[in-house]
Design a protein around this motif. Structure first.
Motif, mmCIF file in Angstrom:
data_model
loop_
_atom_site.group_PDB
_atom_site.id
_atom_site.type_symbol
_atom_site.label_atom_id
_atom_site.label_comp_id
_atom_site.label_asym_id
_atom_site.label_seq_id
_atom_site.Cartn_x
_atom_site.Cartn_y
_atom_site.Cartn_z
ATOM 1 N N VAL A 93 0.812 -1.216 0.000
ATOM 2 C CA VAL A 93 0.000 0.000 0.000
ATOM 3 C C VAL A 93 0.850 1.273 0.000
ATOM 4 N N SER A 94 2.101 1.188 0.527
ATOM 5 C CA SER A 94 2.980 2.363 0.570
ATOM 6 C C SER A 94 4.073 2.321 -0.492
ATOM 7 N N GLY A 95 4.013 1.321 -1.363
ATOM 8 C CA GLY A 95 4.924 1.278 -2.502
ATOM 9 C C GLY A 95 6.199 0.489 -2.310
ATOM 10 N N GLY A 96 6.587 0.159 -1.090
ATOM 11 C CA GLY A 96 7.809 -0.603 -0.860
ATOM 12 C C GLY A 96 7.836 -1.174 0.545
ATOM 13 N N VAL A 97 8.746 -2.128 0.767
ATOM 14 C CA VAL A 97 8.818 -2.814 2.060
ATOM 15 C C VAL A 97 9.665 -2.019 3.047
ATOM 16 N N ASP A 98 9.047 -1.636 4.151
ATOM 17 C CA ASP A 98 9.735 -0.913 5.223
ATOM 18 C C ASP A 98 8.953 -1.172 6.513
ATOM 19 N N PRO A 99 9.305 -2.236 7.267
ATOM 20 C CA PRO A 99 8.494 -2.639 8.423
ATOM 21 C C PRO A 99 8.362 -1.583 9.510
ATOM 22 N N ILE A 100 9.418 -0.811 9.769
ATOM 23 C CA ILE A 100 9.345 0.196 10.825
ATOM 24 C C ILE A 100 8.409 1.333 10.415
ATOM 25 N N ARG A 101 8.467 1.727 9.152
ATOM 26 C CA ARG A 101 7.519 2.734 8.658
ATOM 27 C C ARG A 101 6.087 2.224 8.827
ATOM 28 N N ASP A 102 5.853 0.953 8.489
ATOM 29 C CA ASP A 102 4.509 0.376 8.590
ATOM 30 C C ASP A 102 4.029 0.366 10.042
ATOM 31 N N ILE A 103 4.909 -0.044 10.947
ATOM 32 C CA ILE A 103 4.560 -0.063 12.377
ATOM 33 C C ILE A 103 4.231 1.343 12.855
ATOM 34 N N ASN A 104 5.040 2.315 12.427
ATOM 35 C CA ASN A 104 4.822 3.706 12.846
ATOM 36 C C ASN A 104 3.506 4.263 12.308
ATOM 37 N N VAL A 105 3.103 3.813 11.116
ATOM 38 C CA VAL A 105 1.810 4.234 10.570
ATOM 39 C C VAL A 105 0.690 3.741 11.483
ATOM 40 N N ILE A 106 0.744 2.467 11.828
ATOM 41 C CA ILE A 106 -0.298 1.890 12.687
ATOM 42 C C ILE A 106 -0.283 2.538 14.069
ATOM 43 N N ASN A 107 0.900 2.569 14.683
ATOM 44 C CA ASN A 107 0.991 3.144 16.026
ATOM 45 C C ASN A 107 0.600 4.619 16.037
ATOM 46 N N GLY A 108 0.960 5.338 14.969
ATOM 47 C CA GLY A 108 0.605 6.748 14.871
ATOM 48 C C GLY A 108 -0.900 6.952 14.864
ATOM 49 N N GLU A 109 -1.616 6.081 14.142
ATOM 50 C CA GLU A 109 -3.076 6.181 14.102
ATOM 51 C C GLU A 109 -3.701 5.812 15.445
ATOM 52 N N LEU A 110 -3.113 4.826 16.114
ATOM 53 C CA LEU A 110 -3.608 4.447 17.443
ATOM 54 C C LEU A 110 -3.403 5.595 18.433
ATOM 55 N N ILE A 111 -2.246 6.246 18.332
ATOM 56 C CA ILE A 111 -1.946 7.390 19.203
ATOM 57 C C ILE A 111 -2.928 8.528 18.960
ATOM 58 N N LEU A 112 -3.177 8.854 17.689
ATOM 59 C CA LEU A 112 -4.120 9.934 17.363
ATOM 60 C C LEU A 112 -5.526 9.632 17.876
ATOM 61 N N ALA A 113 -5.935 8.362 17.762
ATOM 62 C CA ALA A 113 -7.254 7.975 18.260
ATOM 63 C C ALA A 113 -7.335 8.134 19.774
ATOM 64 N N ASP A 114 -6.267 7.722 20.478
ATOM 65 C CA ASP A 114 -6.245 7.871 21.936
ATOM 66 C C ASP A 114 -6.214 9.337 22.356
ATOM 67 N N MET A 115 -5.494 10.160 21.584
ATOM 68 C CA MET A 115 -5.456 11.596 21.895
ATOM 69 C C MET A 115 -6.861 12.192 21.849
ATOM 70 N N GLU A 116 -7.629 11.795 20.849
ATOM 71 C CA GLU A 116 -8.993 12.298 20.718
ATOM 72 C C GLU A 116 -9.847 11.849 21.907
ATOM 73 N N THR A 117 -9.693 10.585 22.296
ATOM 74 C CA THR A 117 -10.448 10.047 23.437
ATOM 75 C C THR A 117 -10.087 10.781 24.725
ATOM 76 N N ILE A 118 -8.782 10.973 24.956
ATOM 77 C CA ILE A 118 -8.307 11.640 26.176
ATOM 78 C C ILE A 118 -8.749 13.111 26.201
ATOM 79 N N ASP A 119 -8.638 13.787 25.058
ATOM 80 C CA ASP A 119 -9.038 15.207 24.987
ATOM 81 C C ASP A 119 -10.508 15.373 25.373
ATOM 82 N N LYS A 120 -11.368 14.498 24.859
ATOM 83 C CA LYS A 120 -12.799 14.568 25.169
ATOM 84 C C LYS A 120 -13.052 14.276 26.651
ATOM 85 N N ALA A 121 -12.324 13.283 27.176
ATOM 86 C CA ALA A 121 -12.489 12.920 28.592
ATOM 87 C C ALA A 121 -12.039 14.056 29.502
#
Length: 364
Positions: A115-143
């Motif tokens: 999906v990102s055009g080439g193999v880079d496992p750390i970039r892929d992990i950071n994409v996932i973790n980054g989205e999880l972090i952003l989702a948690d930030m939204e939850t915490i901000d509302k709380a």
């Protein structure tokens, strides 16, 4: 909460892996993004040679093994926290799981689209973790917004909660997972209701080619180094190999794995690692009608262990007859352990150990 959510970017081998784990072929696997839309759930037997050895001694009418639940969740893309791809659906599905298994592509193949055009496992992990972090930030901000307004009420729970939420907010703002934040058990309990994504236990599965299954490769080493900082385990698996294994007879499987230089299927290691990731362990009951592996939390006491058989066992618990697995095998069953003086009687405070053989005495 249900068990372990299998997550990753599209086309990293998640659904192929899930199919192999469940041996059910229930999850569609194809070479295009968002192949998995609704999460597929599978109950998986935990590989444990100990139960086979117990059955040799007891010769029971049936054997029941422990199980763990895996969930195949739709592939995530950058921007999921803002609704990109299947964003919100992905995040809500993973929120309901107890732990996260990140599948990371660690193989080169021009025929499989990345999906990102080439193999880079750390970039892929950071994409996932980054989205999880952003989702948690939204939850915490509302709380925080809600609970800060309630501070004027001098509610003790709110006054305890707000500082914890602020600590979490500061950590997330540094783009760090909450699982790396030093929180007390009390603080974790206070925020448990929010089902935060980045606080969940995590394991990484590196999906490699057949040639790299025994030794890994440079991609795997990068993931291992990254996982150290999260105190997470890394399991090497070849989804393609696991898929092939499901079509083979047992004797052929052993020969095939030997030719690849590995002793057992990667999925066996993954399932056991997932069981451990959930903080689970096994104790056994052994009688002529049934030898069974029972699943309990690490640290559970004898009454809690009895309660998984029947709630009446926990309520009416008196004591338990206990032998270690090693002693039970060495002395060929209950009679042998008693004669050797290694069978014990334990009370309500006994903390069950993994592999214990147990019989319970209780009031009805």
């Amino acid at each position: 909460m249900i068990g372990i959510g299998i997550v990753g970017l599209p086309n990293v081998g998640k659904s192929t892996l899930f199919n192999a784990i469940t041996k059910a072929g229930a999850a569609e696997a194809a070479n295009y993004p968002f192949c998995t839309i609704e999460p597929n759930v599978g109950m998986v037997t935990v590989p444990d040679k100990r139960i086979d050895e117990l059955a040799k001694i007891i010769n029971p009418q049936r054997v029941v093994q422990a199980t763990v639940e895996f969930v195949d969740i739709a592939g995530l893309v950058a921007g999921a926290s803002k609704g990109e791809g299947l964003g919100n659906k992905f995040l809500s599905n993973i929120r309901g799981t107890a732990a996260i298994c990140q599948v990371v592509r660690c193989f080169d193949d021009d025929n499989v689209v990345h999906v990102s055009g080439g193999v880079d496992p750390i970039r892929d992990i950071n994409v996932i973790n980054g989205e999880l972090i952003l989702a948690d930030m939204e939850t915490i901000d509302k709380a925080l917004e809600k609970n800060k307004k309630l501070l004027v009420t001098k509610n003790k729970d709110v006054m305890k909660l707000v500082p914890v939420l602020e600590k979490c907010q500061a950590h997330l703002n540094e783009e760090k997972l909450l699982k790396t934040l030093n929180l007390t058990d009390e603080e974790k309990e206070l925020i448990k209701v929010y089902q935060l994504l980045t606080i969940k236990p995590m394991i990484f599965v590196t999906n490699v080619s057949e040639d790299d299954l025994a030794t890994g490769n440079e991609y795997v080493e990068k993931v291992r180094e990254y996982a150290k900082g999260l105190d997470s385990e890394v399991v090497i698996v070849s989804a393609k190999v696991e898929e092939e294994l499901q079509e083979m007879e047992e004797a052929d499987k052993e020969e095939f794995l030997e030719s690849l230089g590995v002793e057992e299927a990667g999925l066996n290691r993954l399932i056991r690692a997932g069981f451990k990731l959930l903080g689970l362990q096994t104790y056994f009951t052994a009688g002529v009608k049934e030898v069974r592996a029972w699943t309990i939390n690490i640290g559970d006491t004898a009454p809690k262990a009895a309660g998984v058989i029947h709630t009446d066992f926990e309520r009416g618990f008196i004591r338990a007859k206990v032998a270690s697995y090693e002693d039970f095998i060495k002395y060929s069953g209950w009679k042998g352990t008693q004669e050797a003086g290694v069978m014990r009687v334990e009370g309500k405070d006994y903390v069950v150990q993994d592999g214990d053989l147990m019989e319970f005495l209780f009031n009805v």
